[in-house]
Design an enzyme around this catalytic site. Structure first.
Site, PDB file in Angstrom:
ATOM      1  N   HIS A  44     -54.047-125.976  64.402  1.00 49.78           N
ATOM      2  CA  HIS A  44     -55.005-125.077  65.023  1.00 49.78           C
ATOM      3  C   HIS A  44     -56.119-125.283  66.319  1.00 49.78           C
ATOM      4  CE1 HIS A  44     -56.506-120.465  64.287  1.00 49.78           C
ATOM      5  NE2 HIS A  44     -57.764-121.402  64.121  1.00 49.78           N
ATOM      6  N   HIS A  90     -56.208-114.665  64.307  1.00 50.12           N
ATOM      7  CA  HIS A  90     -56.942-114.878  62.717  1.00 50.12           C
ATOM      8  C   HIS A  90     -55.526-114.038  61.587  1.00 50.12           C
ATOM      9  CE1 HIS A  90     -61.262-115.728  60.379  1.00 50.12           C
ATOM     10  NE2 HIS A  90     -60.545-116.432  61.820  1.00 50.12           N
TER      11      HIS A  90
END
Length: 729
Positions: A44, A90
């Site tokens: 990430h 998200h």
């Protein structure tokens, strides 16, 4: 360290990573240091599987002020003004806890914008789910997920006062275990007043501002760098909890701060929280000391590990100019926010962390980013690619039957059930609001310009041909902006893919990014910001490659994408071929996602955009999912005007073909001659196909009443979401 294998597994670090960390430190790491490396080297944060393929993106143009590498991209939009924008994912948090996952996605992208000194003025979102119609468990789950995600987006954006002006909602079964939530935000600033993430100048104070730190979101970056497995969905402690009212105060405090010459740099605490912001700010060999016991806490018994890895929301890290710390703190406390000096800039090039006077971590800063793993993972073309190429459309299906089937699909229907929950008119700048078709548009009061923005990706196209699908996503989002009479200038992307440890996934990623690179270069719409989301996989089932693209464009005037006047003439720009690979027609009537991707021709696309600049066009609508028939259906419903059209096609079903680089334009009869002359000189195929008017939608051999069409278009999606079987049309 005891239980080393267990610790490394928890932190998603390999033994090779651990040996590398020991080499960097010159010793064994402690648990705080392992947590820091784990977060910063997570997929990430470090893009370790993807950065090899991101290097070739076109990122420069005369209008690009800031490309990738900062919190958001920045382009010059004229009159001394700049547009600051970015899109992020998200996905994992929104599957675990849809309301907070989506809400904090919005909060995070807003902070990326106002961290740069820009006031956010428009949000978009691209959300994707499995099927929502019916009583089976998947439908029930995804109605729940969709409701939660929409409520989260609405709750956060509405409270903070930023309009959500458009986006995309799509459905494919590949998202059954991993829905996608991509959030886009755009802000405005003077182009010579942009702020950057920077910490330099020995002795300059480091100030923490915003909300207190808790344990929410602990390990969120690491969680988002892994796949889901059955039975592991309940990971709520890793999902952040948002407070839009605090974010509003934080935004206003930051924008007030930016009016003064008090700071060197500022960075929001997003993924990996204090760790990422602290490690990303020091520049040119600078270091930092931080005293973690001075960080405002809202929970008892928090440890240095908790403070460094928490992803509590609504927090910023500021490097102030020495002597101005009291003025910075005064501004934030006026807005009822925490503000504390927690450290200072050094010249050591090291991050030194202290806990009640004792050093609890000491890490050289540069290697954390410069020596983060860069994996050139194996690639392998998936076997299915060749297996799905040949399709045979041999069913005897009338166009009328096909039309009546396609117009009821959730992907086609009006999403007012979704966008009516958003405040799209706050700030009073929205001119083309949700449901207006193609791109959304705001006016910029400061320079009199109009800004168009559209987000797009056809995941079915990307499944059958990731390279051409990636290119078409760039083309379609730009085409939507061009249809409004605006000039597409730049893109941001959100690259959603499956498990990078599978060679087939990395082949899809490589191909899609190659397509994006080529399209951005040919269309002169550079990439200025973006995000990569990998491990979108549950129980070994990957999502389709979904490289979401958002294009931003600018112009002096804006036009509609719906019919404007009865009696006006309709033309199709771009020739129509029998191209059904990845089409909605094939999916709905043959239950297949297969075939050959429609031809990609950048020259035709450029010529289409150029012709769409014509002053003689009253309205323009791009042709996309469902072909000409569905484009006209949408226009008729939204404008409350029928149409009578006859398109020249080689095969009758080609009115549903998804040939790309096409648009339907509306021309007033008195301007037809001038437009046809422009068309003749454009170098692209143009055909007069009919006119606006009447209470029927007539397209070749299809005829459907306008009132019934509107009833389906505007009401069916709401009834699906309510699971109102009797109300379904």
């Amino acid at each position: 360290m005891e239980n080393l294998e267990e610790v490394l597994a928890k932190h998603k670090l390999s033994k090779a990573d651990y040996d590398h960390i020991k080499e960097i430190l010159g010793r064994e790491p402690n648990i705080v240091e392992i947590g820091i490396f784990s977060a910063m080297w997570s997929e990430h944060c470090s893009y370790k599987s993807s950065k090899y393929y991101l290097k070739g993106f076109p990122t420069k143009a005369p209008w690009v002020i800031q490309g990738p590498g900062e919190n958001a991209g920045v382009i010059d939009i004229g009159g001394g003004m700049a547009a600051v924008f970015k899109m992020e994912s998200h996905n994992h948090p929104s599957f675990i806890e849809p309301y907070q996952g989506a809400a904090t996605g919005v909060g995070g992208i807003l902070r990326d914008i106002f961290t740069m000194g820009a006031r956010p003025v428009a949000n978009l979102n691209a959300i994707r789910f499995a099927h929502i119609e019916g009583d089976d468990e998947t439908a029930k789950l995804h109605r729940h997920l969709l409701n939660g995600v929409v409520e989260g987006i609405a709750g956060y954006g509405n409270c903070i006062g930023v309009p959500t002006i458009g986006g995309e909602v799509a459905f494919e079964e590949c998202y059954a275990g991993n829905n996608l939530v991509n959030a886009f935000s755009l802000g405005l600033a003077k182009n010579d007043e942009i702020f950057y993430a920077n910490a330099s100048g020995e002795g300059n104070p480091v100030i923490y501002v915003g909300s207190k730190t808790g344990r929410d979101g602990l390990g969120g970056a690491v969680m988002s760098s892994d796949s889901f497995e059955e039975g592991q969905e309940d990971q709520r402690p890793t999902v952040q909890v948002g407070d839009p009212f605090t974010e509003k105060l934080l935004m206003e405090a930051c924008l007030e701060l930016f009016k003064h010459d008090y700071i060197v740099g500022i960075q929001d605490m997003g993924a990996a929280g204090l760790t990422s912001s602290a490690f990303e700010m020091p520049k040119d060999g600078a270091g930092m000391k931080m005293y973690l016991d001075k960080v405002p806490a809202r929970e008892e018994g928090m440890t240095p590990y908790d403070f460094m890895l928490s992803e509590s929301q609504e927090r910023m890290l500021i490097c102030a100019k020495k002597g101005y710390e009291d003025k910075v703190i005064e501004i934030f406390r006026k807005w009822e926010l925490d503000a504390e000096v927690i450290g200072e800039v050094t010249n050591t090039g090291r991050m030194e962390l202290f806990w009640h006077g004792e050093k609890c971590a000491d890490i050289p800063i540069a290697p954390v980013s410069e020596e983060s793993p860069e994996l050139v993972r194996p690639v392998a073309k998936p076997k299915y690619i060749d297996e799905i190429k040949n399709i045979n459309l041999d069913k005897d299906i009338s166009n009328q039957e096909a039309f009546e089937t396609l117009i009821k699909d959730a992907e086609v229907l009006d999403k007012s059930y979704v966008y009516n929950q958003y405040d799209s008119m706050v700030q009073t700048n929205t001119t083309e609001h949700p449901g207006s078709l193609d791109s959304s548009v705001i006016r910029v009061k400061e320079n009199g310009k109009f800004l168009g923005m559209s987000t797009n990706c056809n995941a079915r196209f990307c499944y059958i041909n990731p390279k051409l699908g990636g290119a078409e996503a760039v083309m379609k989002s730009g085409r939507d902006v061009a249809a409004k009479g605006l000039k597409p200038l730049a893109i941001t992307d959100c690259l959603n893919f499956g498990n990078p440890e599978k060679p087939e996934t990395m082949w899809q990623f490589k191909e899609a990014t190659d397509g994006i690179k080529e399209a951005c270069k040919e269309l002169n719409t550079p990439v200025v910001s973006g995000n990569v989301s990998l491990y979108n996989e549950t129980s070994d089932e990957n999502i389709f490659p979904t490289p979401e693209i958002a294009t931003v464009g600018v112009g002096d005037k804006v036009r509609s994408s719906k019919f404007t006047k009865e009696g006006n003439l309709l033309y199709i720009i771009g020739e129509t071929k029998s191209e059904f690979g990845g089409s909605l027609y094939l999916k709905k009537l043959y239950n297949k996602i297969a075939g050959v991707h429609p031809e990609v021709d950048f020259d035709k696309e450029v010529k289409l955009w150029k012709l769409l600049e014509s002053e003689n066009i009253e309205s323009a609508k791009t042709v996309g999912v469902g072909g000409i028939a569905i484009a006209l259906y949408k226009e008729a419903c939204v404008s409350n005007k029928g149409c009578e059209v006859n398109v020249k096609v080689d095969d009758k079903k080609d009115i549903f073909s998804e040939t790309i680089s096409r648009a339907i334009v509306e021309i007033a009869p008195e301007n037809a001659g001038k437009f046809e002359e422009e068309a003749k000189n454009s170098g692209i195929y143009v055909e007069k196909i009919g006119k606006v008017g009447g209470n029927q939608i007539k397209i070749n051999d299809v005829e459907f009443g306008l009132e019934e069409a509107k009833n389906i278009y505007f009401n069916r999606f709401r009834n699906i979401m309510k699971n109102d079987v009797e109300g379904l049309i």
